[in-house]
Design a protein around this motif. Structure first.
Motif, short mmCIF file in Angstrom:
data_model
loop_
_atom_site.label_atom_id
_atom_site.label_comp_id
_atom_site.label_asym_id
_atom_site.label_seq_id
_atom_site.Cartn_x
_atom_site.Cartn_y
_atom_site.Cartn_z
N GLY A 114 61.84 44.81 76.49
CA GLY A 114 60.58 44.32 76.16
C GLY A 114 58.62 44.07 76.65
N GLU A 115 59.55 42.68 77.47
CA GLU A 115 57.89 42.19 78.10
C GLU A 115 57.55 43.07 79.06
OE1 GLU A 115 56.37 39.57 77.75
OE2 GLU A 115 57.11 40.28 75.54
N TRP A 116 58.99 43.76 79.68
CA TRP A 116 58.41 44.83 80.66
C TRP A 116 57.88 45.94 80.56
CZ3 TRP A 116 60.07 49.69 82.63
CH2 TRP A 116 59.93 49.36 84.04
N LEU A 117 58.40 46.49 79.39
CA LEU A 117 57.60 47.93 79.21
C LEU A 117 56.14 48.22 78.80
CD1 LEU A 117 60.57 49.52 76.98
CD2 LEU A 117 58.54 50.35 78.66
N LEU A 118 56.00 46.52 78.44
CA LEU A 118 54.75 45.94 77.54
C LEU A 118 53.39 46.10 78.66
CD1 LEU A 118 52.90 45.52 75.26
CD2 LEU A 118 53.32 42.93 75.42
N ALA A 119 54.15 45.27 80.10
CA ALA A 119 53.33 45.13 80.74
C ALA A 119 53.19 46.58 81.83
CB ALA A 119 54.28 44.09 82.05
N GLU A 120 54.08 47.34 81.37
CA GLU A 120 54.21 48.75 82.58
C GLU A 120 53.60 49.68 81.49
OE1 GLU A 120 54.88 49.61 84.93
OE2 GLU A 120 55.52 47.77 85.63
N ARG A 121 52.80 49.35 80.19
CA ARG A 121 52.11 50.26 79.28
C ARG A 121 51.26 49.67 79.28
NH1 ARG A 121 56.84 50.28 74.23
NH2 ARG A 121 57.74 52.41 75.06
N LEU A 122 50.66 48.32 79.97
CA LEU A 122 49.11 47.79 79.50
C LEU A 122 48.72 48.31 81.13
CD1 LEU A 122 49.69 44.30 78.35
CD2 LEU A 122 48.30 46.32 77.52
N ILE A 123 48.96 48.37 81.40
CA ILE A 123 49.00 48.94 82.94
C ILE A 123 48.45 50.73 83.03
CG2 ILE A 123 49.26 49.61 85.31
CD1 ILE A 123 51.66 46.96 85.55
N ARG A 124 49.50 51.62 82.75
CA ARG A 124 49.08 52.33 82.35
C ARG A 124 47.71 52.82 81.46
NH1 ARG A 124 47.65 57.41 84.82
NH2 ARG A 124 48.51 59.26 82.84
N ALA A 125 47.16 52.17 80.76
CA ALA A 125 46.38 52.31 79.21
C ALA A 125 45.33 51.65 79.99
CB ALA A 125 46.20 51.56 78.52
N ARG A 126 45.09 50.11 81.56
CA ARG A 126 44.05 50.61 81.92
C ARG A 126 43.51 51.27 83.04
NH1 ARG A 126 45.46 44.27 83.92
NH2 ARG A 126 44.24 44.86 85.24
N GLU A 127 44.23 52.06 83.29
CA GLU A 127 44.38 53.50 84.15
C GLU A 127 44.08 54.19 83.81
OE1 GLU A 127 48.31 53.99 85.40
OE2 GLU A 127 48.16 52.73 87.32
N LEU A 128 43.82 54.68 82.81
CA LEU A 128 43.70 55.86 81.53
C LEU A 128 41.82 55.34 81.03
CD1 LEU A 128 46.58 57.45 79.62
CD2 LEU A 128 45.47 58.06 81.81
N LEU A 129 41.98 54.15 80.49
CA LEU A 129 40.83 53.75 80.48
C LEU A 129 39.91 53.80 81.63
CD1 LEU A 129 41.65 50.85 78.11
CD2 LEU A 129 40.98 52.77 77.60
N GLU A 130 39.72 53.79 82.67
CA GLU A 130 39.05 53.39 83.59
C GLU A 130 39.15 55.12 84.42
OE1 GLU A 130 41.08 51.10 87.04
OE2 GLU A 130 41.20 49.90 85.86
N THR A 131 40.07 55.72 84.38
CA THR A 131 39.38 57.17 85.62
C THR A 131 39.80 58.44 84.20
OG1 THR A 131 42.53 57.26 85.39
CG2 THR A 131 40.82 55.97 86.76
N THR A 132 39.66 58.02 83.18
CA THR A 132 39.64 59.77 81.71
C THR A 132 38.88 58.67 80.61
OG1 THR A 132 40.57 58.88 80.59
CG2 THR A 132 41.94 59.48 82.07
N SER A 133 38.12 60.62 80.51
CA SER A 133 37.21 59.65 78.38
C SER A 133 38.31 59.90 77.66
CB SER A 133 36.07 60.66 79.13
OG SER A 133 36.25 62.68 79.32
N CYS A 134 39.66 59.96 77.69
CA CYS A 134 40.42 59.95 76.13
C CYS A 134 39.85 58.93 75.51
CB CYS A 134 41.68 59.81 77.05
SG CYS A 134 42.38 61.17 77.93
N SER A 135 39.48 59.38 74.05
CA SER A 135 40.49 58.50 73.24
C SER A 135 40.89 57.01 73.36
CB SER A 135 39.95 58.71 71.98
OG SER A 135 41.15 59.59 71.54
#
Length: 337
Positions: free
Chosen positions: A260-281
């Motif tokens: 569960g902790e590993w998945l949370l870390a990976e989800r945060l990494i992906r969320a940060r990538e999307l925030l940095e590189t897209t205009s998605c809400s």
């Protein structure tokens, strides 16, 4: 154009790794990064030749006067941590540099130099876990964060153990040039652009057997590919061909954390990538990364990163000022050093 001069301190009994980190990130010619890349210089705070860790000596062209010109000053790990006094001339030079707007950043025990200037008073800071209690005892007016890789307090930044200096330097590059440049540089250095977790995973922890990581690698890839989905432990254990009890034990041996902790870390990494590189809400990013709602995403950003998704996007996707947003901290990922 902003002043891009980065000056690294050199001194007798120099911490070689931390000093080399500053050179690797800021001091090498990188024409692929454009004409506005950093200029770099080394400032000797005392007459040379200077001894460095590892049995060699260095000669430095510039003296402490270089601090008057620097936009960013890097302080490698300090000799003796709190046991070695910081020269008054260096303290005053750093105070003057900060007063005119320079950014000061320390790596590992270099935080003791910053602490001696008084510029960390009332602020958060970090250092190697080995020195955290020592820093708290010597400077009780500093709020020591012992479980993060770095803390950004605007124009005063601190990092944890030696390798965490790489994370802090990439953070600075990201703030100055944006996520694309920082990610390209991370690839050149063959390091991850972001790391999640905490220093606690590096304290007295045995090295996991290499075979565990190899065995779980295909499963890690599948888990990353479906971050938006629920991933029950029983199903993951079945994919790995193990009982739930065995799966939990071996997963933690391979990653240093429960699934569960590993998945949370990976989800945060992906969320940060999307925030940095897209205009998605933010709501759509929350759904795409498995957080379900923007409220849940905001909660984990605040808990793990000390900021909000909106503030993170403003800083890293739009090149906001280094002083915006107040104190920031960054935690580490499994397997780092």
């Amino acid at each position: 154009m902003p002043n891009r001069l980065v000056v690294a301190l050199a001194y007798d009994r120099l911490s070689t790794f931390e000093f080399g980190t500053a050179i690797e990130v800021f001091g090498l010619p990188r024409p692929e990064m454009g004409q506005d890349w950093y200029r770099f210089a080394v400032c000797a705070i005392e007459p040379g030749p200077l001894r460095a860790t590892g049995g060699f000596r260095i000669m430095v062209d510039g003296g402490i006067e270089l601090l008057e010109e620097a936009d960013t000053i890097v302080i490698p790990g300090w000799r003796g941590a709190s046991a070695e006094p910081v020269p008054p001339v260096l303290i005053e030079a750093l105070r003057r540099a900060h007063g005119r707007g320079a950014r000061l950043m320390s790596i590992c025990s270099g935080v003791f130099v910053l602490a001696a200037t008084g510029l960390l008073s009332g602020k958060r800071a970090t250092t190697h876990w080995h020195y955290a209690e020592q820093l708290s005892a010597a400077y009780p007016d500093i709020e020591v964060e012992p479980d993060v890789l770095y803390v950004d307090e605007g124009r005063v930044l601190t990092s944890a153990g030696s390798a965490a200096g790489i994370d802090l330097c990439l953070h600075v590059v990201r703030a100055d040039f944006g996520p694309d440049v920082a990610n390209r540089l991370a690839r050149r250095l063959v390091v991850p652009p972001h790391r999640e977790g905490g220093q606690a995973q590096f304290i007295e922890r045995p090295v996991p057997p290499a075979r565990e990581g190899v065995r779980f690698a295909p499963l890690f890839d599948r888990m990353r590919a479906r971050l938006a989905e629920e991933q029950p432990i029983a199903e993951l254990a079945g994919e790995a061909g193990m009982s739930v009890r065995t799966f939990l034990r071996r997963f933690k041996a391979a990653t240093g954390m429960p699934p569960g902790e590993w998945l949370l870390a990976e989800r945060l990494i992906r969320a940060r990538e999307l925030l940095e590189t897209t205009s998605c809400s933010i709501e759509s990013i929350a759904g795409a990364t498995g957080f379900g709602s923007s409220a849940t995403l905001r909660h984990h950003f605040r808990t793990r990163l000390g900021t909000s998704p909106a503030a993170y996007r403003a800083r890293f996707a739009q090149g906001a000022s280094r002083d915006a947003g107040g104190a920031r901290q960054q935690k580490a990922a499994p397997g780092g050093g």
